[in-house]
Design a protein around this motif. Structure first.
Motif, PDB file in Angstrom:
ATOM      1  N   ALA A 150       0.892  -1.219  -0.035  1.00 42.77           N
ATOM      2  CA  ALA A 150      -0.162   0.090   0.026  1.00 42.77           C
ATOM      3  C   ALA A 150       1.053   1.251   0.021  1.00 42.77           C
ATOM      4  CB  ALA A 150      -0.808   0.039   1.263  1.00 42.77           C
ATOM      5  N   LEU A 151       2.002   1.344   0.673  1.00 45.38           N
ATOM      6  CA  LEU A 151       2.856   2.446   0.718  1.00 45.38           C
ATOM      7  C   LEU A 151       3.520   2.770  -0.488  1.00 45.38           C
ATOM      8  CD1 LEU A 151       4.066   4.196   3.185  1.00 45.38           C
ATOM      9  CD2 LEU A 151       6.130   2.816   2.806  1.00 45.38           C
ATOM     10  N   ALA A 153       2.263   1.741  -3.304  1.00 47.32           N
ATOM     11  CA  ALA A 153       1.275   2.189  -4.442  1.00 47.32           C
ATOM     12  C   ALA A 153       1.120   3.816  -4.364  1.00 47.32           C
ATOM     13  CB  ALA A 153       0.040   1.314  -4.158  1.00 47.32           C
ATOM     14  N   ALA A 154       0.971   4.074  -3.190  1.00 45.15           N
ATOM     15  CA  ALA A 154       0.814   5.647  -2.960  1.00 45.15           C
ATOM     16  C   ALA A 154       2.142   6.484  -3.360  1.00 45.15           C
ATOM     17  CB  ALA A 154       0.419   5.884  -1.709  1.00 45.15           C
ATOM     18  N   TRP A 155       3.171   5.875  -2.844  1.00 48.74           N
ATOM     19  CA  TRP A 155       4.338   6.680  -3.038  1.00 48.74           C
ATOM     20  C   TRP A 155       4.776   6.933  -4.603  1.00 48.74           C
ATOM     21  CZ3 TRP A 155       8.942   4.400  -4.809  1.00 48.74           C
ATOM     22  CH2 TRP A 155      10.158   5.190  -5.000  1.00 48.74           C
ATOM     23  N   LYS A 157       3.275   7.181  -6.978  1.00 47.39           N
ATOM     24  CA  LYS A 157       2.498   8.172  -7.993  1.00 47.39           C
ATOM     25  C   LYS A 157       3.089   9.454  -7.634  1.00 47.39           C
ATOM     26  CE  LYS A 157      -1.609   5.530  -7.598  1.00 47.39           C
ATOM     27  NZ  LYS A 157      -3.054   5.563  -7.196  1.00 47.39           N
ATOM     28  N   SER A 158       3.838   9.830  -6.676  1.00 46.13           N
ATOM     29  CA  SER A 158       4.367  10.955  -6.153  1.00 46.13           C
ATOM     30  C   SER A 158       5.724  11.295  -6.867  1.00 46.13           C
ATOM     31  CB  SER A 158       4.413  11.184  -4.942  1.00 46.13           C
ATOM     32  OG  SER A 158       5.546  10.178  -4.257  1.00 46.13           O
TER      33      SER A 158
END
Length: 210
Positions: A150-151, A153-155, A157-158
Protein backbone atom coordinates in the motif's frame (compact mmCIF):
# COMPACT_ATOMS: atom_id res chain seq x y z
CA UNK A 1 3.68 2.76 10.75
CA UNK A 2 6.36 2.21 8.12
CA UNK A 3 7.56 5.40 6.48
CA UNK A 4 9.74 6.17 3.50
CA UNK A 5 13.02 7.87 4.34
CA UNK A 6 14.84 9.34 1.36
CA UNK A 7 18.19 7.66 0.90
CA UNK A 8 19.34 9.69 -2.09
CA UNK A 9 18.81 13.22 -3.35
CA UNK A 10 16.33 12.03 -5.95
CA UNK A 11 13.24 14.11 -5.37
CA UNK A 12 12.71 17.84 -5.67
CA UNK A 13 14.72 18.83 -2.60
CA UNK A 14 17.05 21.84 -2.14
CA UNK A 15 19.90 22.07 -4.61
CA UNK A 16 22.75 19.63 -4.08
CA UNK A 17 25.93 21.41 -2.94
CA UNK A 18 28.76 21.42 -5.53
CA UNK A 19 31.08 19.60 -3.15
CA UNK A 20 28.74 16.58 -3.18
CA UNK A 21 29.10 16.34 -6.97
CA UNK A 22 32.87 16.74 -6.71
CA UNK A 23 33.21 14.08 -4.04
CA UNK A 24 31.01 11.67 -5.97
CA UNK A 25 32.93 12.11 -9.22
CA UNK A 26 36.23 11.58 -7.37
CA UNK A 27 35.05 8.45 -5.55
CA UNK A 28 32.82 6.72 -8.12
CA UNK A 29 35.52 5.20 -10.32
CA UNK A 30 37.85 3.98 -7.55
CA UNK A 31 34.95 2.59 -5.49
CA UNK A 32 33.50 0.67 -8.45
CA UNK A 33 36.95 -0.71 -9.26
CA UNK A 34 37.37 -1.81 -5.65
CA UNK A 35 33.93 -3.42 -5.76
CA UNK A 36 34.88 -5.33 -8.91
CA UNK A 37 38.07 -6.56 -7.27
CA UNK A 38 36.26 -7.62 -4.09
CA UNK A 39 33.90 -9.92 -5.99
CA UNK A 40 36.33 -10.90 -8.78
CA UNK A 41 33.81 -9.62 -11.30
CA UNK A 42 36.18 -10.13 -14.25
CA UNK A 43 36.24 -13.91 -13.64
CA UNK A 44 33.53 -16.47 -14.52
CA UNK A 45 31.34 -17.42 -11.58
CA UNK A 46 29.20 -20.48 -10.92
CA UNK A 47 26.72 -18.45 -8.88
CA UNK A 48 25.50 -14.86 -9.44
CA UNK A 49 27.35 -12.03 -7.75
CA UNK A 50 24.74 -9.25 -7.65
CA UNK A 51 27.09 -6.37 -6.90
CA UNK A 52 29.08 -7.16 -10.04
CA UNK A 53 26.15 -5.64 -11.92
CA UNK A 54 26.93 -2.39 -10.11
CA UNK A 55 30.67 -2.64 -10.61
CA UNK A 56 30.22 -3.26 -14.35
CA UNK A 57 27.19 -1.06 -15.00
CA UNK A 58 29.10 1.40 -17.16
CA UNK A 59 30.33 -1.36 -19.49
CA UNK A 60 27.24 -3.60 -19.52
CA UNK A 61 24.34 -1.27 -18.70
CA UNK A 62 22.00 0.55 -21.08
CA UNK A 63 19.64 3.51 -20.87
CA UNK A 64 16.63 1.50 -21.98
CA UNK A 65 13.56 3.51 -22.95
CA UNK A 66 10.90 3.89 -20.26
CA UNK A 67 7.15 3.73 -20.76
CA UNK A 68 4.20 4.30 -18.46
CA UNK A 69 4.43 3.94 -14.71
CA UNK A 70 7.11 1.70 -13.25
CA UNK A 71 7.88 0.64 -9.68
CA UNK A 72 10.94 -1.38 -8.69
CA UNK A 73 11.99 -2.84 -5.35
CA UNK A 74 15.44 -4.01 -4.34
CA UNK A 75 18.41 -3.31 -2.10
CA UNK A 76 20.69 -0.37 -1.41
CA UNK A 77 24.19 -0.43 0.07
CA UNK A 78 26.79 2.15 1.10
CA UNK A 79 30.15 1.21 -0.43
CA UNK A 80 33.42 2.80 0.73
CA UNK A 81 37.10 2.22 0.15
CA UNK A 82 38.78 1.03 3.30
CA UNK A 83 42.31 -0.04 4.11
CA UNK A 84 44.55 -0.58 1.09
CA UNK A 85 41.73 0.68 -1.11
CA UNK A 86 39.58 -2.42 -0.59
CA UNK A 87 35.80 -2.10 -0.89
CA UNK A 88 33.78 -2.06 2.32
CA UNK A 89 30.13 -2.89 1.71
CA UNK A 90 27.49 -1.89 4.25
CA UNK A 91 24.40 -3.85 5.20
CA UNK A 92 21.69 -3.99 2.53
CA UNK A 93 18.58 -1.88 3.00
CA UNK A 94 15.25 -2.48 1.27
CA UNK A 95 14.56 0.37 -1.15
CA UNK A 96 12.34 1.34 -4.05
CA UNK A 97 12.61 3.19 -7.35
CA UNK A 98 9.74 4.84 -9.21
CA UNK A 99 9.99 5.93 -12.85
CA UNK A 100 6.89 7.40 -14.50
CA UNK A 101 6.67 8.72 -18.05
CA UNK A 102 4.07 11.25 -19.15
CA UNK A 103 3.70 13.77 -21.98
CA UNK A 104 6.31 16.06 -20.39
CA UNK A 105 9.06 13.54 -19.67
CA UNK A 106 10.18 10.90 -17.18
CA UNK A 107 9.81 11.55 -13.47
CA UNK A 108 11.52 9.52 -10.77
CA UNK A 109 12.20 9.02 -7.09
CA UNK A 110 14.36 6.65 -5.10
CA UNK A 111 13.78 5.88 -1.45
CA UNK A 112 14.79 3.61 1.39
CA UNK A 113 12.01 1.92 3.33
CA UNK A 114 12.69 2.77 6.95
CA UNK A 115 11.27 0.95 10.01
CA UNK A 116 9.68 2.87 12.86
CA UNK A 117 9.72 0.15 15.54
CA UNK A 118 11.25 -3.22 16.44
CA UNK A 119 8.57 -5.24 14.65
CA UNK A 120 9.15 -3.36 11.41
CA UNK A 121 12.93 -3.70 11.77
CA UNK A 122 12.51 -7.47 12.00
CA UNK A 123 10.18 -7.53 8.99
CA UNK A 124 12.50 -5.41 6.82
CA UNK A 125 15.55 -7.43 7.86
CA UNK A 126 13.70 -10.51 6.61
CA UNK A 127 12.84 -8.78 3.35
CA UNK A 128 16.49 -7.77 2.88
CA UNK A 129 17.50 -11.42 3.24
CA UNK A 130 14.80 -12.48 0.79
CA UNK A 131 15.86 -9.90 -1.81
CA UNK A 132 19.49 -10.93 -1.36
CA UNK A 133 18.45 -14.51 -2.10
CA UNK A 134 16.47 -13.34 -5.14
CA UNK A 135 19.39 -11.36 -6.54
CA UNK A 136 21.67 -14.34 -5.99
CA UNK A 137 19.29 -16.67 -7.83
CA UNK A 138 18.17 -18.60 -4.74
CA UNK A 139 14.59 -17.26 -4.88
CA UNK A 140 12.25 -16.57 -7.77
CA UNK A 141 9.91 -14.09 -6.10
CA UNK A 142 9.61 -12.06 -2.89
CA UNK A 143 6.08 -11.40 -1.57
CA UNK A 144 5.65 -8.04 0.13
CA UNK A 145 3.47 -7.42 3.21
CA UNK A 146 0.20 -5.64 2.54
CA UNK A 147 1.22 -2.42 4.30
CA UNK A 148 4.42 -2.19 2.25
CA UNK A 149 2.44 -2.75 -0.96
CA UNK A 150 0.00 0.00 0.00
CA UNK A 151 2.86 2.35 0.82
CA UNK A 152 4.55 1.74 -2.54
CA UNK A 153 1.31 2.19 -4.47
CA UNK A 154 0.80 5.65 -2.99
CA UNK A 155 4.46 6.73 -3.04
CA UNK A 156 5.17 5.70 -6.63
CA UNK A 157 2.59 8.18 -7.92
CA UNK A 158 4.45 11.08 -6.29
CA UNK A 159 7.72 10.75 -8.26
CA UNK A 160 8.54 14.36 -9.13
CA UNK A 161 12.22 14.58 -10.07
CA UNK A 162 12.90 15.01 -13.77
CA UNK A 163 14.94 12.18 -15.27
CA UNK A 164 16.89 12.52 -18.52
CA UNK A 165 19.32 10.55 -20.66
CA UNK A 166 22.98 11.53 -20.57
CA UNK A 167 26.15 9.70 -21.61
CA UNK A 168 24.42 6.37 -22.08
CA UNK A 169 22.59 6.43 -18.75
CA UNK A 170 19.51 7.85 -17.10
CA UNK A 171 20.27 10.60 -14.60
CA UNK A 172 18.21 12.54 -12.09
CA UNK A 173 18.58 16.14 -13.23
CA UNK A 174 20.62 18.18 -10.78
CA UNK A 175 21.65 15.18 -8.66
CA UNK A 176 24.88 13.17 -8.68
CA UNK A 177 24.60 9.63 -9.95
CA UNK A 178 23.12 7.56 -12.75
CA UNK A 179 21.18 4.39 -13.37
CA UNK A 180 21.17 1.81 -16.13
CA UNK A 181 19.50 -1.46 -16.95
CA UNK A 182 21.84 -4.45 -16.64
CA UNK A 183 20.17 -7.63 -17.82
CA UNK A 184 16.69 -7.64 -16.29
CA UNK A 185 17.63 -5.40 -13.38
CA UNK A 186 18.03 -1.67 -12.88
CA UNK A 187 21.25 -0.58 -11.20
CA UNK A 188 21.99 2.85 -9.75
CA UNK A 189 24.87 4.73 -8.17
CA UNK A 190 24.55 7.98 -6.26
CA UNK A 191 26.03 10.09 -3.50
CA UNK A 192 25.03 10.72 0.09
CA UNK A 193 24.88 14.40 1.06
CA UNK A 194 27.49 13.76 3.71
CA UNK A 195 30.11 11.17 4.44
CA UNK A 196 32.36 9.03 2.30
CA UNK A 197 31.61 6.41 -0.31
CA UNK A 198 28.79 6.03 -2.77
CA UNK A 199 25.29 4.62 -2.61
CA UNK A 200 24.59 1.68 -4.91
CA UNK A 201 21.27 -0.05 -5.58
CA UNK A 202 19.88 -3.00 -7.52
CA UNK A 203 16.18 -3.17 -8.38
CA UNK A 204 13.78 -5.67 -9.90
CA UNK A 205 10.31 -4.83 -11.26
CA UNK A 206 7.50 -4.83 -8.73
CA UNK A 207 4.14 -6.08 -9.93
CA UNK A 208 1.12 -5.67 -7.70
CA UNK A 209 -0.61 -9.00 -7.00
CA UNK A 210 -3.91 -9.46 -8.77
Amino acid sequence: MIELALALVLTQTPAVPPEVFQRFEAERGPVLQALSAKYACDKPAKTPKPLCAVAQMEEKGTAEDLRGKNTFVGLTWIVKRGKAGKAEVGEPKVSALALNKDSVGVWGALTEIAPQNAEERTMLAGLAKDYTALLEGRKQTVPLPADVRALLAAWSKSANHLVEKKDGAWVFKGAPGAFRKVGERWVSVGAPRGGEGIIVSIFVPYVEPQ
